[in-house]
Motif scaffolding. Structure first.
Motif, PDB file in Angstrom:
ATOM      1  N   GLN A  32    -118.546 -15.679  51.374  1.00 30.84           N
ATOM      2  CA  GLN A  32    -117.895 -16.484  50.343  1.00 30.84           C
ATOM      3  C   GLN A  32    -117.095 -15.644  49.352  1.00 30.84           C
ATOM      4  N   ILE A  33    -117.514 -14.398  49.102  1.00 27.87           N
ATOM      5  CA  ILE A  33    -116.774 -13.594  48.138  1.00 27.87           C
ATOM      6  C   ILE A  33    -115.402 -13.221  48.680  1.00 27.87           C
ATOM      7  N   TYR A  34    -115.305 -13.017  49.993  1.00 31.67           N
ATOM      8  CA  TYR A  34    -114.009 -12.746  50.608  1.00 31.67           C
ATOM      9  C   TYR A  34    -113.116 -13.987  50.560  1.00 31.67           C
ATOM     10  N   ILE A  35    -113.707 -15.150  50.734  1.00 35.92           N
ATOM     11  CA  ILE A  35    -112.934 -16.392  50.661  1.00 35.92           C
ATOM     12  C   ILE A  35    -112.387 -16.594  49.252  1.00 35.92           C
ATOM     13  N   MET A  36    -113.222 -16.320  48.237  1.00 38.34           N
ATOM     14  CA  MET A  36    -112.776 -16.482  46.852  1.00 38.34           C
ATOM     15  C   MET A  36    -111.613 -15.547  46.521  1.00 38.34           C
ATOM     16  N   TYR A  37    -111.715 -14.310  46.974  1.00 39.84           N
ATOM     17  CA  TYR A  37    -110.631 -13.365  46.723  1.00 39.84           C
ATOM     18  C   TYR A  37    -109.376 -13.739  47.517  1.00 39.84           C
ATOM     19  N   MET A  38    -109.557 -14.274  48.706  1.00 40.29           N
ATOM     20  CA  MET A  38    -108.404 -14.690  49.507  1.00 40.29           C
ATOM     21  C   MET A  38    -107.655 -15.824  48.805  1.00 40.29           C
ATOM     22  N   ILE A  39    -108.393 -16.765  48.224  1.00 43.38           N
ATOM     23  CA  ILE A  39    -107.769 -17.860  47.477  1.00 43.38           C
ATOM     24  C   ILE A  39    -106.997 -17.319  46.280  1.00 43.38           C
ATOM     25  N   ASN A  40    -107.504 -16.241  45.690  1.00 45.81           N
ATOM     26  CA  ASN A  40    -106.837 -15.643  44.530  1.00 45.81           C
ATOM     27  C   ASN A  40    -105.701 -14.705  44.906  1.00 45.81           C
ATOM     28  N   ASN A  45    -106.626  -8.438  55.904  1.00 44.67           N
ATOM     29  CA  ASN A  45    -106.048  -7.955  57.154  1.00 44.67           C
ATOM     30  C   ASN A  45    -104.610  -7.481  56.954  1.00 44.67           C
ATOM     31  N   ASN A  46    -103.799  -8.314  56.332  1.00 49.01           N
ATOM     32  CA  ASN A  46    -102.410  -7.958  56.044  1.00 49.01           C
ATOM     33  C   ASN A  46    -102.245  -7.874  54.532  1.00 49.01           C
ATOM     34  N   ARG A  47    -102.658  -6.749  53.966  1.00 50.77           N
ATOM     35  CA  ARG A  47    -102.747  -6.617  52.508  1.00 50.77           C
ATOM     36  C   ARG A  47    -101.395  -6.691  51.803  1.00 50.77           C
ATOM     37  N   ASN A  48    -100.313  -6.290  52.479  1.00 52.27           N
ATOM     38  CA  ASN A  48     -98.997  -6.242  51.836  1.00 52.27           C
ATOM     39  C   ASN A  48     -98.167  -7.496  52.094  1.00 52.27           C
ATOM     40  N   SER A  49     -98.764  -8.514  52.670  1.00 49.81           N
ATOM     41  CA  SER A  49     -98.028  -9.738  52.948  1.00 49.81           C
ATOM     42  C   SER A  49     -97.580 -10.412  51.643  1.00 49.81           C
ATOM     43  N   LYS A  50     -96.324 -10.821  51.608  1.00 53.14           N
ATOM     44  CA  LYS A  50     -95.792 -11.509  50.428  1.00 53.14           C
ATOM     45  C   LYS A  50     -96.301 -12.943  50.331  1.00 53.14           C
ATOM     46  N   ILE A  51     -96.805 -13.461  51.461  1.00 50.68           N
ATOM     47  CA  ILE A  51     -97.294 -14.844  51.463  1.00 50.68           C
ATOM     48  C   ILE A  51     -98.476 -15.011  50.508  1.00 50.68           C
ATOM     49  N   ARG A  52     -99.203 -13.932  50.279  1.00 47.83           N
ATOM     50  CA  ARG A  52    -100.391 -14.023  49.427  1.00 47.83           C
ATOM     51  C   ARG A  52    -100.060 -14.402  47.986  1.00 47.83           C
ATOM     52  N   TYR A  53     -98.784 -14.221  47.593  1.00 44.59           N
ATOM     53  CA  TYR A  53     -98.386 -14.575  46.230  1.00 44.59           C
ATOM     54  C   TYR A  53     -98.051 -16.058  46.076  1.00 44.59           C
ATOM     55  N   VAL A  54     -97.814 -16.752  47.199  1.00 47.73           N
ATOM     56  CA  VAL A  54     -97.296 -18.125  47.129  1.00 47.73           C
ATOM     57  C   VAL A  54     -98.302 -19.058  46.456  1.00 47.73           C
ATOM     58  N   TYR A  55     -99.526 -19.088  46.964  1.00 47.51           N
ATOM     59  CA  TYR A  55    -100.526 -20.018  46.442  1.00 47.51           C
ATOM     60  C   TYR A  55    -100.863 -19.737  44.974  1.00 47.51           C
ATOM     61  N   GLY A  97    -105.773 -22.466  30.730  1.00 47.15           N
ATOM     62  CA  GLY A  97    -105.275 -21.126  30.413  1.00 47.15           C
ATOM     63  C   GLY A  97    -105.978 -20.026  31.172  1.00 47.15           C
ATOM     64  N   THR A  98    -107.151 -20.329  31.718  1.00 46.80           N
ATOM     65  CA  THR A  98    -107.879 -19.314  32.481  1.00 46.80           C
ATOM     66  C   THR A  98    -107.169 -18.983  33.794  1.00 46.80           C
ATOM     67  N   ALA A  99    -106.541 -19.975  34.414  1.00 44.40           N
ATOM     68  CA  ALA A  99    -105.956 -19.797  35.749  1.00 44.40           C
ATOM     69  C   ALA A  99    -104.913 -18.680  35.797  1.00 44.40           C
ATOM     70  N   PRO A 100    -103.874 -18.701  34.943  1.00 42.99           N
ATOM     71  CA  PRO A 100    -102.888 -17.611  35.020  1.00 42.99           C
ATOM     72  C   PRO A 100    -103.499 -16.232  34.787  1.00 42.99           C
ATOM     73  N   LEU A 101    -104.447 -16.137  33.842  1.00 43.86           N
ATOM     74  CA  LEU A 101    -105.062 -14.843  33.546  1.00 43.86           C
ATOM     75  C   LEU A 101    -105.830 -14.299  34.742  1.00 43.86           C
ATOM     76  N   VAL A 102    -106.590 -15.164  35.407  1.00 47.10           N
ATOM     77  CA  VAL A 102    -107.380 -14.719  36.555  1.00 47.10           C
ATOM     78  C   VAL A 102    -106.477 -14.308  37.708  1.00 47.10           C
ATOM     79  N   TYR A 103    -105.456 -15.101  37.990  1.00 47.82           N
ATOM     80  CA  TYR A 103    -104.538 -14.768  39.089  1.00 47.82           C
ATOM     81  C   TYR A 103    -103.813 -13.451  38.821  1.00 47.82           C
ATOM     82  N   ILE A 104    -103.308 -13.284  37.606  1.00 50.89           N
ATOM     83  CA  ILE A 104    -102.559 -12.062  37.281  1.00 50.89           C
ATOM     84  C   ILE A 104    -103.474 -10.840  37.350  1.00 50.89           C
TER      85      ILE A 104
END
Length: 378
Positions: A32-40, A45-55, A97-104
């Motif tokens: 679950q911790i990997y899933i949480m970080y993936m959502i964030n 696997n593909n750490r430099n993918s630009k797609i990770r910024y979309v969500y 206000g928590t959401a932008p801070l956590v994502y950044i």
């Protein structure tokens, strides 16, 4: 029903997990911790993918737009002296206000987070190969993390779900049961106001209802995951401190004390000294690991944590005012009461775990002094 309860209990207690496996990994025990970080926005696997910024960017944009609307509602509530409306809007601004801070913070510190997860994974692999006593203490703590994770997400699911369920129950009443003389309007999850339009008319109502459900989803994923990651990391290293204390207690076990009378270059004494040095080295390495982890936690989640502590106290007071104000009017605002309780819990979690870590560090110091005293006596 009995079978369901049995399966649920087995799931909560990880009864089907192989605790005797000598090569347990973090991902196997805590996927679950990997899933949480993936959502964030962290891909493993593909750490430099630009797609990770979309969500994260979409969610951050939605949260900022919603915050702007809530600020407008706050101003409206103050100007018409509807302080219940204004205070409710302020609480939602704090939560959003928590959401932008956590994502950044997460995206900016991606490399640090991945390094920390790798270190935690090494802890799993190494301790799972140690003695039963070390394994049992460590895995018992990890099982508690898993159970707390389920409890926290269940609680957050109930709170967020009740906002949606309550709205649809009222909508059902409006559509099928309410009479014309009740003068009801279709309910939204969060109350709204527009300066030049009616948010409750079609198609405004349908659009705002859709986006409010999306906002509930964003808050659920982001805020729940952020609090969970906090207590996961803290409890993980709390269990590491338990293992350190066990090492202090066992540091002289199975060592030949008679070698003390031998010369320093004697092979028997050298062998015992090397064993003792390796045990001390392991204790020192784990101490360094705990210190680094706490530094990492403060550097990655420092800004959200400061924001959480600063504004949660204000929001908690305002939520309490909202609940009391509704009680004075003969109504029970159970949704805001649940939100108030959740706000108290999320603020209590880091404070309580920080206190536990401090006490455990003091316990490790006492174990060290006891070890020195024992060696002096011997």
């Amino acid at each position: 029903m009995a079978l369901f309860i049995k399966n649920l209990k087995a799931f909560i207690n990880k009864e089907n997990f192989d605790f005797e496996n000598p090569h347990i990994t973090l991902k196997a025990f805590h996927p679950q911790i990997y899933i949480m970080y993936m959502i964030n926005g962290i891909f493993f696997n593909n750490r430099n993918s630009k797609i990770r910024y979309v969500y994260p960017m979409l969610n951050t944009t939605m949260a900022l737009i919603a915050s702007a609307f809530q600020m407008m509602f706050m101003y409206r509530g103050v100007t018409i002296e509807d302080y219940a409306f204004a205070s409710e809007s302020f609480c939602y601004v704090v939560i959003l206000g928590t959401a932008p801070l956590v994502y950044i913070s997460t995206l900016y510190n991606t490399d640090i987070i991945i390094t920390q997860l790798n270190e935690m994974d090494k802890d799993f692999i190494f301790i799972s190969s140690l003695t039963t006593k070390h394994r049992d203490h460590f895995l018992k703590g990890q099982l508690i993390i898993w159970q707390l994770c389920l409890a926290w997400f269940a609680f957050c699911t109930v709170v967020c779900g009740m906002y949606i369920v309550n709205t649809f129950v009222l909508l059902f009443h409006y559509s099928l049961i309410a009479t014309q003389d009740e003068h009801m309007i279709r309910p939204l999850i969060f109350p709204m106001w527009l300066p030049e339009d009616d948010p409750y008319r079609t198609p405004n109502y349908e659009i705002f209802m859709f986006f409010q459900i999306v906002l509930i989803s964003i808050i659920y994923q982001n805020f729940c995951g952020y609090v969970y990651i906090q207590f996961h990391i803290l409890i993980h290293y709390y269990t590491i401190m338990d293992v350190i204390i066990l090492d202090f207690e066992d540091i002289f076990d199975d060592l030949d004390e008679s070698v003390v009378d031998l010369k320093k270059d004697d092979s028997r004494r050298v062998e015992v000294q090397l064993i003792l040095n390796s045990r001390m080295k392991r204790i020192v390495q784990w101490h360094i690991s705990v210190i680094k982890s706490l530094d990492t936690l403060s550097s990655v989640y420092g800004p959200p944590l400061v924001y959480q502590v600063m504004f949660s106290s204000v929001a908690i007071c305002i939520m309490a005012y909202q609940v009391v104000n509704q009680l004075e009017n003969g109504k029970v605002d159970f949704l805001f009461a649940m939100l108030w309780f959740g706000a108290c819990v999320q603020l209590w979690i880091p404070c309580y775990l920080g206190t536990l870590m401090r006490d455990k560090i003091m316990s490790s110091s006492y174990s060290y002094f006891n070890m020195l005293r024992q060696s002096t006596k011997d």
